[in-house]
Design a protein around this motif. Structure first.
Motif, short mmCIF file in Angstrom:
data_model
loop_
_atom_site.label_atom_id
_atom_site.label_comp_id
_atom_site.label_asym_id
_atom_site.label_seq_id
_atom_site.Cartn_x
_atom_site.Cartn_y
_atom_site.Cartn_z
N GLY A 274 0.78 -1.20 0.09
CA GLY A 274 0.02 -0.10 0.14
C GLY A 274 0.90 1.27 0.26
O GLY A 274 0.42 2.23 0.65
N VAL A 275 1.93 1.09 -0.71
CA VAL A 275 2.79 2.43 -0.72
C VAL A 275 3.04 2.57 -2.28
O VAL A 275 2.68 1.85 -3.24
CB VAL A 275 4.01 2.16 -0.04
CG1 VAL A 275 3.69 2.06 1.26
CG2 VAL A 275 4.88 1.08 -0.60
N SER A 276 3.76 3.87 -2.58
CA SER A 276 4.00 4.04 -4.31
C SER A 276 5.13 3.10 -4.29
O SER A 276 5.97 2.78 -3.86
CB SER A 276 4.15 5.48 -4.25
OG SER A 276 5.61 6.13 -3.57
N ARG A 277 5.35 3.37 -5.85
CA ARG A 277 6.34 2.52 -6.28
C ARG A 277 7.66 3.14 -6.02
O ARG A 277 8.90 2.79 -5.79
CB ARG A 277 6.19 2.38 -8.03
CG ARG A 277 7.04 1.21 -8.40
CD ARG A 277 6.88 1.30 -9.93
NE ARG A 277 8.27 1.24 -10.49
CZ ARG A 277 8.75 1.93 -11.74
NH1 ARG A 277 8.06 2.55 -12.39
NH2 ARG A 277 9.92 1.51 -11.94
N THR A 278 7.75 4.55 -5.74
CA THR A 278 8.71 5.03 -5.08
C THR A 278 9.60 4.65 -4.01
O THR A 278 10.67 4.31 -3.95
CB THR A 278 8.58 6.72 -4.96
OG1 THR A 278 7.92 7.27 -5.99
CG2 THR A 278 9.66 7.43 -4.57
#
Lengths: 243, 243
Positions: free
Chosen positions: B53-57
């Motif tokens: 649940g986080v960005s690909r960054t």
DNA sequence: TGATTTAAACCTGTATGATAGGTTGAGTTA
DNA sequence: TAACTCAACCTATCATACAGGTTTAAATCA
């Protein structure tokens, strides 16, 4: 006979260097070149991006890589700074090697024996009186808490670390901690073997022998006592059916 | 007397854990939990981003961190895979510690002595005939290229690595390589001292003694010969005015 | 004047969206 | 069957945006 899809050796050839790699190199060079020491601040991410002609993304990934290796330390808002040497990187590397079965517990124990064989000898030569007292105190604690496995584990770590500290060589605590934590993390066999009080008492007495030799300033005796300690552990490994 | 801008200990308190840190933890847990071994592939960045649940960054920075620690290997196009254990991480960590003067060359040499004292003993016990021949061959090469400093340096590395290999414990080559490369990278003093042919001949003969003892399968003699070798180096350090 | 407060400037942490180029495997073709 | 093509997928990198720490210096208060 021209095989197309050219000589692409299916496995691994030259890992092409990426901009992040270049950035990492540039940063370590910067630290070295500027003679930065622990606590010194690095330029901002934007500054590096500018200087290297890459996006902040690349700089950030490079920074994060260095942070992972504990070469720099990053915290929100403030600039990255050169980080103090500690055992965590080596410990993680060794733990990973153990978990993935690239090395086994016995091999790790053997490396630890090699290192500690020197630490006890140096400790016997260099320890202060306070350190000698501290070691003997730890042994006393172990004796009294022979029924408390958790407590004894704590004291065991403290004991070996204290010896490494007494060498006056900061590299030894790092190596001992790394090797020990890697072993402990993945291999509680030896401790399981110490279920019965007799076995644990035996372990305590092994420690007592080491502490006494160090307190006496007798390197040879210290080495002998440590060898006995490790032989005990080794036997436990075999008994438990090491991997 | 309420000081506002509250108890903000100017230095370092709790390094707040970031999402990247969590991701790194999640990934190492994943590798361990799934029992992944060297070469096994990890899920894609997008998959991890989704799962955590986080960005690909964030996933990317975490991946890069693990790649820096050589826990995984990344290459454009293909998925990250579990990486083989090697000396580079430990070597870099030690090199950095040396460069930033958190430890000095003498301390590094002493750790190396500790490790190699064991490797020569084990090598004497476990070496194959081929390995024994290889070591003697390396010494012969050193003898013949006593005028070629670069060549001798090469052979010196090969020599100590070969001994570590003969222990059958993959941890030893890693430790020896790490310590040696760190020393060499930051401290050519000992080699500079070997300017004159006599000094170098002395070094070669020290190596010859070690090789012979290992070939003879005599651990004690091997340790003694290695001790002599390191004492030579130690003396050179002192002569050169170590830091 | 000197200590304190406040806010602007700067920095890092994270997210989103886009594009270029490497990799792989399923078809397709010779 | 071996060689080739291509679409789908994946990583590398970039640009931009914004939220929330940190630092610094101006502004303010005692």
């Amino acid at each position: 006979m021209p095989r197309h899809h050219p000589p692409k050796p299916p496995a691994d050839t030259a890992p092409p260097t990426t901009r992040v790699d270049d950035a990492i190199r540039a940063m370590t060079d910067y630290i070295h070149g500027e003679g930065l020491k622990v606590g010194d601040k690095l330029p901002s991410e934007a500054a590096f991006a500018d200087r290297l002609g890459v996006s902040r993304t690349v700089v950030r990934e490079a920074f994060k890589s260095l942070a992972a290796m504990r070469i720099i330390e990053m915290r929100a808002g403030r600039r990255a700074q050169v980080c103090a040497f500690d055992a965590s990187v080596i410990a993680l590397s060794l733990t990973h090697a153990l978990r993935t079965e690239q090395i086994n517990a016995q091999q790790m124990w053997d490396a630890r024996r090699a290192v500690e064989m020197r630490t006890v000898a140096l400790a016997a030569m260099r320890r202060t009186d306070a350190e000698a007292a501290g070691l003997l105190g730890l042994v006393a604690q172990m004796r009294s808490s022979v029924d408390d496995l958790a407590g004894m584990t704590e004291q065991d770590i403290a004991f070996h670390t204290a010896i490494a500290d007494a060498t006056r060589n900061p590299l030894f605590p790092v190596l001992v901690t790394s090797l020990t934590s890697a072993i402990r993390e993945t291999n509680p066999i030896v401790w399981r073997h110490r279920r019965d009080t007799d076995a644990r008492r035996e372990v305590v007495e092994a420690h007592a022998g080491i502490a006494q030799a160090i307190a006496d300033g007798d390197p040879e005796a210290a080495c002998a006592a440590l060898a006995a300690h490790f032989d005990l552990a080794s036997r436990a490994l075999v008994t438990a059916g090491f991997n």
